[in-house]
Motif scaffolding. Structure first.
Motif, mmCIF file in Angstrom:
data_model
loop_
_atom_site.group_PDB
_atom_site.id
_atom_site.type_symbol
_atom_site.label_atom_id
_atom_site.label_comp_id
_atom_site.label_asym_id
_atom_site.label_seq_id
_atom_site.Cartn_x
_atom_site.Cartn_y
_atom_site.Cartn_z
ATOM 1 N N ILE A 141 6.319 3.376 18.204
ATOM 2 C CA ILE A 141 6.150 4.546 17.332
ATOM 3 C C ILE A 141 6.496 4.202 15.885
ATOM 4 C CG2 ILE A 141 8.457 5.536 17.790
ATOM 5 C CD1 ILE A 141 5.293 7.614 17.337
ATOM 6 N N SER A 142 7.535 3.381 15.741
ATOM 7 C CA SER A 142 7.975 2.990 14.414
ATOM 8 C C SER A 142 6.881 2.203 13.691
ATOM 9 C CB SER A 142 9.255 2.169 14.559
ATOM 10 O OG SER A 142 9.545 1.525 13.371
ATOM 11 N N GLN A 143 6.311 1.229 14.383
ATOM 12 C CA GLN A 143 5.256 0.407 13.770
ATOM 13 C C GLN A 143 3.999 1.207 13.498
ATOM 14 O OE1 GLN A 143 4.374 -3.460 15.355
ATOM 15 N NE2 GLN A 143 6.245 -3.447 16.552
ATOM 16 N N GLY A 144 3.568 1.989 14.481
ATOM 17 C CA GLY A 144 2.342 2.766 14.318
ATOM 18 C C GLY A 144 2.454 3.727 13.160
ATOM 19 N N ARG A 145 3.625 4.329 13.061
ATOM 20 C CA ARG A 145 3.884 5.296 12.011
ATOM 21 C C ARG A 145 3.789 4.629 10.631
ATOM 22 N NH1 ARG A 145 8.082 7.222 9.231
ATOM 23 N NH2 ARG A 145 8.538 9.457 9.243
ATOM 24 N N GLU A 146 4.430 3.465 10.501
ATOM 25 C CA GLU A 146 4.400 2.728 9.226
ATOM 26 C C GLU A 146 2.969 2.415 8.800
ATOM 27 O OE1 GLU A 146 7.268 1.271 7.369
ATOM 28 O OE2 GLU A 146 8.110 2.979 8.469
ATOM 29 N N LYS A 147 2.162 2.022 9.774
ATOM 30 C CA LYS A 147 0.787 1.621 9.459
ATOM 31 C C LYS A 147 -0.031 2.813 8.979
ATOM 32 C CE LYS A 147 1.220 -2.083 12.796
ATOM 33 N NZ LYS A 147 1.399 -3.240 11.900
ATOM 34 N N VAL A 148 0.154 3.952 9.634
ATOM 35 C CA VAL A 148 -0.585 5.142 9.215
ATOM 36 C C VAL A 148 -0.087 5.599 7.839
ATOM 37 C CG1 VAL A 148 -1.012 7.583 9.723
ATOM 38 C CG2 VAL A 148 -1.223 5.878 11.538
ATOM 39 N N VAL A 149 1.216 5.520 7.619
ATOM 40 C CA VAL A 149 1.759 5.887 6.300
ATOM 41 C C VAL A 149 1.129 5.019 5.215
ATOM 42 C CG1 VAL A 149 3.837 5.809 4.847
ATOM 43 C CG2 VAL A 149 3.956 6.851 7.129
ATOM 44 N N GLN A 150 0.986 3.729 5.499
ATOM 45 C CA GLN A 150 0.381 2.828 4.513
ATOM 46 C C GLN A 150 -1.063 3.249 4.197
ATOM 47 O OE1 GLN A 150 0.212 -1.394 5.534
ATOM 48 N NE2 GLN A 150 -1.247 -1.692 3.850
ATOM 49 N N LEU A 151 -1.810 3.575 5.257
ATOM 50 C CA LEU A 151 -3.200 3.987 5.045
ATOM 51 C C LEU A 151 -3.267 5.279 4.225
ATOM 52 C CD1 LEU A 151 -6.264 3.748 5.581
ATOM 53 C CD2 LEU A 151 -5.897 5.070 7.686
ATOM 54 N N MET A 152 -2.420 6.234 4.552
ATOM 55 C CA MET A 152 -2.461 7.518 3.867
ATOM 56 C C MET A 152 -2.083 7.359 2.389
ATOM 57 S SD MET A 152 -3.577 8.922 6.388
ATOM 58 C CE MET A 152 -3.887 10.634 6.055
ATOM 59 N N ASN A 153 -1.215 6.399 2.146
ATOM 60 C CA ASN A 153 -0.834 6.059 0.785
ATOM 61 C C ASN A 153 -1.985 5.417 0.028
ATOM 62 O OD1 ASN A 153 1.318 5.974 -1.050
ATOM 63 N ND2 ASN A 153 2.678 5.323 0.629
ATOM 64 N N ASP A 154 -2.599 4.418 0.688
ATOM 65 C CA ASP A 154 -3.705 3.696 0.061
ATOM 66 C C ASP A 154 -4.859 4.624 -0.289
ATOM 67 O OD1 ASP A 154 -2.261 1.428 0.316
ATOM 68 O OD2 ASP A 154 -3.448 0.531 1.931
ATOM 69 N N LEU A 155 -5.159 5.547 0.603
ATOM 70 C CA LEU A 155 -6.307 6.435 0.397
ATOM 71 C C LEU A 155 -6.241 7.135 -0.956
ATOM 72 C CD1 LEU A 155 -6.831 7.993 3.932
ATOM 73 C CD2 LEU A 155 -8.609 6.945 2.532
ATOM 74 N N ILE A 156 -5.016 7.434 -1.404
ATOM 75 C CA ILE A 156 -4.865 8.140 -2.673
ATOM 76 C C ILE A 156 -4.543 7.161 -3.807
ATOM 77 C CG2 ILE A 156 -3.449 9.836 -3.924
ATOM 78 C CD1 ILE A 156 -5.058 11.247 -1.875
ATOM 79 N N SER A 157 -3.599 6.268 -3.567
ATOM 80 C CA SER A 157 -3.097 5.425 -4.665
ATOM 81 C C SER A 157 -3.936 4.175 -4.901
ATOM 82 C CB SER A 157 -1.659 4.988 -4.381
ATOM 83 O OG SER A 157 -0.888 6.101 -4.039
ATOM 84 N N ARG A 158 -4.472 3.597 -3.804
ATOM 85 C CA ARG A 158 -5.259 2.356 -3.947
ATOM 86 C C ARG A 158 -6.507 2.475 -3.089
ATOM 87 N NH1 ARG A 158 -0.006 1.190 -3.564
ATOM 88 N NH2 ARG A 158 -0.137 1.276 -1.298
ATOM 89 N N PRO A 159 -7.405 3.418 -3.442
ATOM 90 C CA PRO A 159 -8.555 3.677 -2.567
ATOM 91 C C PRO A 159 -9.385 2.420 -2.277
ATOM 92 C CG PRO A 159 -8.735 4.887 -4.651
ATOM 93 C CD PRO A 159 -7.377 4.286 -4.622
ATOM 94 N N GLN A 160 -9.394 1.479 -3.239
ATOM 95 C CA GLN A 160 -10.202 0.271 -3.006
ATOM 96 C C GLN A 160 -9.632 -0.579 -1.870
ATOM 97 O OE1 GLN A 160 -8.279 0.931 -5.566
ATOM 98 N NE2 GLN A 160 -7.001 -0.862 -6.058
#
Ligand SMILES: [Zn+2]
Length: 330
Positions: free
Chosen positions: A210-229
């Protein structure tokens, strides 16, 4: 679980009904406790056994000090029999042994309890053997049959038992129980928002999943806004290799949905209720960057993806199309 008041925190109706029956000395001969794992069926069965055997209950609560209560406390009360599947099924020999035990001990004390777990796994022969026993118990016997679903139990058995349905626990209860078991709150909240089944939630902590999966989704959700490329690369290098089968893709989509709901919560000032409690800064930032309309569209896009994941659309195609929709303008 030692008392009815403890049970009433999670299963108030069942606690009230059972406590009343003990109080009036009007317990049924047999109960069927149905419900998901982690809803407290087993603990409630043991509590009922204690209240039934206790020599001096106080307002139907087991006194915890009499001989019967002390024997129950030790975990192997001679008059409480528990049956679990032997391998895949509960076999007729197990029911026969139970009956024999009951007839032999008949003299020592009148009251006896048997608890059958995973009742749905009983073989036909075992069920038939039990049936006669449910009809003609020897002495004062109480039966508690535990199952995931009453629908899987033979009607002949159902008709002889009082069915009690255990409700799934609300997320804050699951979170609390997980934290009490020593898990970190940020992950406990996430697990509790994915399932109301305590045992399933606990399994999510195996190997830090859960810890790893959560981190990965958080990274994606961050990228979508901050680093869309970068989002496309994150999907392919971080998300897809981790969430591999269809069930896991569904979980990833659930985690994304929870994220957007959290952003919405920030927008309406309900920061106490967010699930990603360690991401408040990012959530707050996105609450300003995303309009409510765009958030609604994103939630819809994730829900559509979930539906398509259930309909056999290849994961790669599904996730790429989702990404495009999430990156569309507001
Ligand atoms: Zn007692």
């Amino acid at each position: 679980m030692q008392t009815w008041s403890e049970l009433s925190e999670t299963q108030p109706t069942i606690a009230r009904v059972l406590q009343n029956s003990v109080r009036r000395g009007r317990l049924a001969h047999a109960y069927l406790f149905e419900g998901g794992r982690g809803t407290g069926r087993r603990a409630a069965a043991l509590l009922l056994a204690r209240a039934f055997l206790c020599e001096k209950t106080v307002d139907a609560e087991p006194c915890l000090v009499c001989r019967e209560c002390r024997r129950a406390e030790s975990g192997n009360h001679p008059d409480v029999h528990r049956i679990q599947p032997d391998g895949q099924t509960i076999k007729v020999d197990q029911i026969r042994a139970l009956k024999k035990e009951f007839s032999m001990r008949g003299m020592e004390s009148a009251k006896k309890v048997y608890i059958i777990e995973e009742t749905e796994t009983m073989s036909a022969a075992a069920a038939n053997s039990l049936l006669k026993f449910l009809e003609e118990p020897e002495g004062e016997a109480l039966a508690v049959l535990i199952t995931a679903s009453a629908g899987q139990i033979l009607p002949t058995i159902l008709s002889r038992a009082q069915v009690m349905s255990f409700s799934p626990l609300p997320p804050d209860r699951v979170t609390k129980a997980l934290v009490e078991r020593g898990f970190r709150e940020k992950e406990a909240r996430t697990a509790a928002s994915l399932t109301s089944d305590l045992e399933e939630a606990e399994r999510m902590f195996d190997e830090e999943w859960i810890s790893q999966g959560r981190e990965k989704v958080v990274q994606l959700m961050n990228d979508l806004i901050s680093r869309p490329q970068d989002a496309y690369i994150t999907v392919h290098e971080t998300i897809m290799p981790f969430f591999t089968d269809r069930q896991q893709i569904q979980t990833a989509l659930d985690l994304m949905m929870i994220w957007y709901r959290d952003v919405l919560r920030m927008q309406v000032g309900q920061s106490d209720a967010v699930v990603y409690i360690d991401q408040e800064d990012t959530l707050t930032k996105q609450a300003f960057q995303l309009s409510q309309q765009k958030l609604g569209k994103n939630l819809q896009a994730v829900m559509d993806a979930k539906r398509r994941a259930g309909a056999n659309v290849p994961p790669q195609l599904l996730v790429e199309q989702l990404l495009l929709r999430l990156q569309e303008g507001s």
